[in-house]
Design a protein around this motif. Structure first.
Motif, PDB file in Angstrom:
ATOM      1  N   SER A  56      21.292  38.151  87.653  1.00  4.55           N
ATOM      2  CA  SER A  56      22.528  38.636  87.271  1.00  4.55           C
ATOM      3  C   SER A  56      23.762  37.937  87.460  1.00  4.55           C
ATOM      4  O   SER A  56      24.664  37.551  86.683  1.00  4.55           O
ATOM      5  CB  SER A  56      22.573  39.991  87.733  1.00  4.55           C
ATOM      6  OG  SER A  56      23.065  39.715  89.077  1.00  4.55           O
TER       7      SER A  56
ATOM      8  N   ASN B 213      27.403  39.630  78.646  1.00  6.42           N
ATOM      9  CA  ASN B 213      27.196  41.094  78.553  1.00  6.42           C
ATOM     10  C   ASN B 213      25.911  41.528  78.078  1.00  6.42           C
ATOM     11  O   ASN B 213      25.398  42.461  78.590  1.00  6.42           O
ATOM     12  CB  ASN B 213      28.538  41.696  78.012  1.00  6.42           C
ATOM     13  CG  ASN B 213      28.623  43.202  78.311  1.00  6.42           C
ATOM     14  OD1 ASN B 213      29.179  43.392  79.601  1.00  6.42           O
ATOM     15  ND2 ASN B 213      28.354  44.317  77.476  1.00  6.42           N
TER      16      ASN B 213
ATOM     17  N   ILE C 216      19.881  45.090  83.362  1.00 10.54           N
ATOM     18  CA  ILE C 216      19.867  46.318  84.085  1.00 10.54           C
ATOM     19  C   ILE C 216      18.780  47.155  83.242  1.00 10.54           C
ATOM     20  O   ILE C 216      18.056  48.100  84.120  1.00 10.54           O
ATOM     21  CB  ILE C 216      21.076  46.916  83.321  1.00 10.54           C
ATOM     22  CG1 ILE C 216      22.474  46.288  84.012  1.00 10.54           C
ATOM     23  CG2 ILE C 216      21.385  48.419  83.642  1.00 10.54           C
ATOM     24  CD1 ILE C 216      23.665  46.357  83.619  1.00 10.54           C
TER      25      ILE C 216
ATOM     26  N   LYS D 225      25.873  50.607  82.441  1.00 15.06           N
ATOM     27  CA  LYS D 225      26.395  49.763  81.489  1.00 15.06           C
ATOM     28  C   LYS D 225      27.017  48.275  81.752  1.00 15.06           C
ATOM     29  O   LYS D 225      27.750  48.493  82.593  1.00 15.06           O
ATOM     30  CB  LYS D 225      27.315  50.568  80.451  1.00 15.06           C
ATOM     31  CG  LYS D 225      26.596  51.817  79.906  1.00 15.06           C
ATOM     32  CD  LYS D 225      25.378  51.300  78.845  1.00 15.06           C
ATOM     33  CE  LYS D 225      24.843  52.521  78.062  1.00 15.06           C
ATOM     34  NZ  LYS D 225      23.858  52.097  77.377  1.00 15.06           N
ATOM     35  N   ALA D 226      26.757  47.372  81.439  1.00 10.95           N
ATOM     36  CA  ALA D 226      27.341  45.820  81.555  1.00 10.95           C
ATOM     37  C   ALA D 226      28.478  46.143  81.085  1.00 10.95           C
ATOM     38  O   ALA D 226      28.972  46.671  80.078  1.00 10.95           O
ATOM     39  CB  ALA D 226      26.655  44.820  80.916  1.00 10.95           C
TER      40      ALA D 226
ATOM     41  N   PRO E  30      26.780  42.066  90.588  1.00  7.51           N
ATOM     42  CA  PRO E  30      26.352  43.310  89.927  1.00  7.51           C
ATOM     43  C   PRO E  30      25.381  44.231  90.676  1.00  7.51           C
ATOM     44  O   PRO E  30      24.566  43.639  91.366  1.00  7.51           O
ATOM     45  CB  PRO E  30      25.623  42.601  88.827  1.00  7.51           C
ATOM     46  CG  PRO E  30      26.258  41.363  88.764  1.00  7.51           C
ATOM     47  CD  PRO E  30      26.606  40.979  90.105  1.00  7.51           C
TER      48      PRO E  30
ATOM     49  N   VAL F  44      26.584  36.127  84.897  1.00 11.33           N
ATOM     50  CA  VAL F  44      27.956  36.315  85.101  1.00 11.33           C
ATOM     51  C   VAL F  44      28.785  35.043  85.271  1.00 11.33           C
ATOM     52  O   VAL F  44      29.787  34.802  84.742  1.00 11.33           O
ATOM     53  CB  VAL F  44      28.091  37.253  86.250  1.00 11.33           C
ATOM     54  CG1 VAL F  44      29.776  37.574  86.559  1.00 11.33           C
ATOM     55  CG2 VAL F  44      27.766  38.672  85.760  1.00 11.33           C
TER      56      VAL F  44
ATOM     57  N   LEU G 183      23.266  40.503  80.582  1.00 15.73           N
ATOM     58  CA  LEU G 183      23.244  41.565  81.923  1.00 15.73           C
ATOM     59  C   LEU G 183      22.818  42.878  81.606  1.00 15.73           C
ATOM     60  O   LEU G 183      22.023  43.309  82.411  1.00 15.73           O
ATOM     61  CB  LEU G 183      24.817  41.734  82.521  1.00 15.73           C
ATOM     62  CG  LEU G 183      24.949  42.382  83.688  1.00 15.73           C
ATOM     63  CD1 LEU G 183      24.279  42.188  84.845  1.00 15.73           C
ATOM     64  CD2 LEU G 183      26.569  42.720  83.926  1.00 15.73           C
ATOM     65  N   GLN G 184      23.100  43.470  80.560  1.00  8.72           N
ATOM     66  CA  GLN G 184      22.447  44.747  80.006  1.00  8.72           C
ATOM     67  C   GLN G 184      20.889  44.624  79.959  1.00  8.72           C
ATOM     68  O   GLN G 184      20.355  45.550  80.189  1.00  8.72           O
ATOM     69  CB  GLN G 184      23.141  45.302  78.583  1.00  8.72           C
ATOM     70  CG  GLN G 184      22.671  46.608  78.107  1.00  8.72           C
ATOM     71  CD  GLN G 184      23.344  47.562  79.120  1.00  8.72           C
ATOM     72  OE1 GLN G 184      24.467  47.615  79.430  1.00  8.72           O
ATOM     73  NE2 GLN G 184      22.659  48.263  79.729  1.00  8.72           N
TER      74      GLN G 184
ATOM     75  N   PHE H  77      31.762  44.551  87.258  1.00 15.14           N
ATOM     76  CA  PHE H  77      30.717  43.665  86.425  1.00 15.14           C
ATOM     77  C   PHE H  77      29.912  44.958  85.725  1.00 15.14           C
ATOM     78  O   PHE H  77      29.117  44.702  84.610  1.00 15.14           O
ATOM     79  CB  PHE H  77      29.399  43.425  87.392  1.00 15.14           C
ATOM     80  CG  PHE H  77      30.144  42.393  88.352  1.00 15.14           C
ATOM     81  CD1 PHE H  77      30.417  41.002  87.705  1.00 15.14           C
ATOM     82  CD2 PHE H  77      30.340  42.217  89.941  1.00 15.14           C
ATOM     83  CE1 PHE H  77      31.031  40.079  88.552  1.00 15.14           C
ATOM     84  CE2 PHE H  77      30.671  41.508  90.657  1.00 15.14           C
ATOM     85  CZ  PHE H  77      31.094  40.284  89.993  1.00 15.14           C
ATOM     86  N   MET H  78      29.806  46.176  86.059  1.00 13.42           N
ATOM     87  CA  MET H  78      29.110  47.160  85.495  1.00 13.42           C
ATOM     88  C   MET H  78      29.947  48.525  85.546  1.00 13.42           C
ATOM     89  O   MET H  78      30.726  48.800  86.500  1.00 13.42           O
ATOM     90  CB  MET H  78      27.580  47.607  86.094  1.00 13.42           C
ATOM     91  CG  MET H  78      26.988  46.319  86.152  1.00 13.42           C
ATOM     92  SD  MET H  78      25.544  46.541  87.165  1.00 13.42           S
ATOM     93  CE  MET H  78      24.804  48.129  86.747  1.00 13.42           C
TER      94      MET H  78
END
Length: 440
Positions: free
Chosen positions: A402, A427, A434, A232-233, A394, A406, A430-431, A227-228
């Motif tokens: 998250s 992506n 994060i 970083k995604a 994640p 995903v 998700l980023q 996932f990461m």
């Protein structure tokens, strides 16, 4: 009691606790003298509060606590809560800086990053390696990794979760199909056995957006993705997309209608009704397939290691729940004494014998530790603990958010949408999660 004094008493305490777990520890030689009584109860007069989730693990340990109290002199106030109530209670206590509970159960896969960042868990490395008889190295590598953050041990794993293959032994034997070892063999077997006109399917698994993430993780890992990567995604890499696409294609091509509405309960329910050849999910769910009161195929279910993808077999193997210490506790030595006792080899064996899959390798290697599990299931769990990846979601604070992001990749692929576009969007999202978490 200072840490220095506790270290001096460590061997005495460990010996007493080991004797207790084996049914001993009531030696008459200490009963006559005050010195003997003091040695028998090295931490007499101390009290700790333990918050625990309502679970078979807690049910198995609770009747043993009076023995711990008698041997150590520590009074344990055990408070048991339903999972949601426990999360709420812990949040209130820690947000206000309370010194209770001293010890608590929590879910490292959901909470360890948040708790560590907020300073709600005390590092345990010094404690865990203090007593050689505790044998900290006996815990499976993946569960310790799942309980560690930034190189620091933040909890002790209690019970575990492994991703395994469930299959119909009778169906495979009738069709002369070996248990699949690779993804290619897996799909070929599904293709042969898939008969939707007869209400029988090659494969069933989770399809709900949030719920499917834990299941698809092993497909992604086994294709070389994750996932990461660091902060970083990485859900739009070629490796990750192969894993997402494989899962989506298998569910869509060989699964039942309505799969997008299926969590684990619906998926294993269909398998238990005898309507699918293969199912993949947590080993901890096995009784739903083998209990005659829950399953029509209870005596026909086999278990195996998750088939290997292009990067090998990389199913998840992680700690579902762990035992942690409150950094604000005023009785840390007493808190650790309880944690060490609750997770020692004897209690790990006793609890696993009640059907709760534990984290100690030695227990899984013993006949007593695997007696409550089908032989092929125990073997699959052991192998998965050796090769498994330590997470299945994640590694962020905002886990639920998250998972939705995903899971959308797979849902869109099942619905026939462009998976690359779906992964690129996920992506970015998700980023953003994060970055948001890291800024807090």
């Amino acid at each position: 009691m200072t840490l220095k004094k506790f270290s001096v008493l460590g061997l005495t305490l460990a010996t007493a606790l080991t004797a207790t777990a084996c049914g001993g520890g009531g030696g008459k030689e200490n009963a006559a003298s005050p010195a003997g009584e003091q040695q028998k109860q090295p931490m007499a007069g101390q009290k700790i509060t333990v918050f625990a989730v309502n679970h078979p693990w807690t049910d198995a340990l609770k009747p043993e606590i009076p023995k711990f109290e008698k041997e150590t002199g520590i009074k344990v106030d055990l408070q048991v809560f339903a999972e949601e109530q426990l999360q709420q209670k812990l949040a209130v206590q820690f947000t206000t800086g309370a010194d209770t509970p001293d010890v608590f159960t929590y879910r490292p896969y959901m909470d360890k990053i948040l708790y560590a960042k907020n300073g709600w868990t005390a590092p345990l490395d010094d404690y865990a390696n203090r007593n050689a008889e505790y044998d900290f190295g006996d815990f499976s590598k993946a569960t310790i990794e799942a309980s560690t953050i930034d190189g620091k041990l933040m909890s002790i794993p209690l019970w575990t979760d492994q991703f395994i293959l469930y299959y119909r032994k009778d169906i495979l034997e009738e069709n002369n199909i070996p248990v699949p070892k690779t993804m290619a063999e897996f799909e070929e077997a599904m293709k042969k056995l898939h008969k939707p006109k007869d209400d029988f399917y090659g494969f069933v698994a989770r399809g709900q957006r949030n719920a499917l993430v834990t299941a698809v993780s092993s497909f992604v890992f086994s294709e070389g993705g994750d996932f990461m990567v660091g902060d970083k995604a990485a859900v739009n890499t070629p490796e990750a997309i192969r894993g997402f696409k494989l899962y989506a294609d298998l569910v869509k091509n060989y699964g039942p209608q309505g799969v997008l509405n299926m969590n684990w309960a619906q998926a294993i329910g269909l398998f238990a009704q005898g309507k699918a050849a293969f199912y993949v999910d947590s080993a901890a769910l096995f009784k739903n397939a083998t209990d005659p009161e829950k399953s029509l195929v209870a005596d026909k279910v086999g278990f195996g290691v998750f088939p290997a993808g292009s990067a090998g077999a990389k199913p998840y193997s992680t700690a579902s729940w762990s035992l942690a210490m409150n950094p604000q506790s005023k009785g840390k030595d007493a808190a650790w004494a309880f944690m060490e006792w609750a997770t020692n080899k004897e209690n790990a064996l006793m609890i696993q014998q009640s059907g709760v899959p534990g984290a100690r390798d030695s227990v899984w290697a013993s006949k007593e530790g695997t007696a409550e599990f089908p032989e092929d299931l125990a073997a699959a769990i052991q192998e998965t603990m050796n090769i498994g990846v330590d997470h299945f979601v994640p590694q962020v604070m905002s886990v639920t958010e998250s998972r939705d992001v995903v899971g959308a990749i797979v849902v869109k692929a099942i619905l026939g949408e462009d998976i690359q576009a779906a992964a690129d969007l996920a992506n970015e999202e998700l980023q953003a999660i994060i970055d948001k978490d890291n800024s807090q």
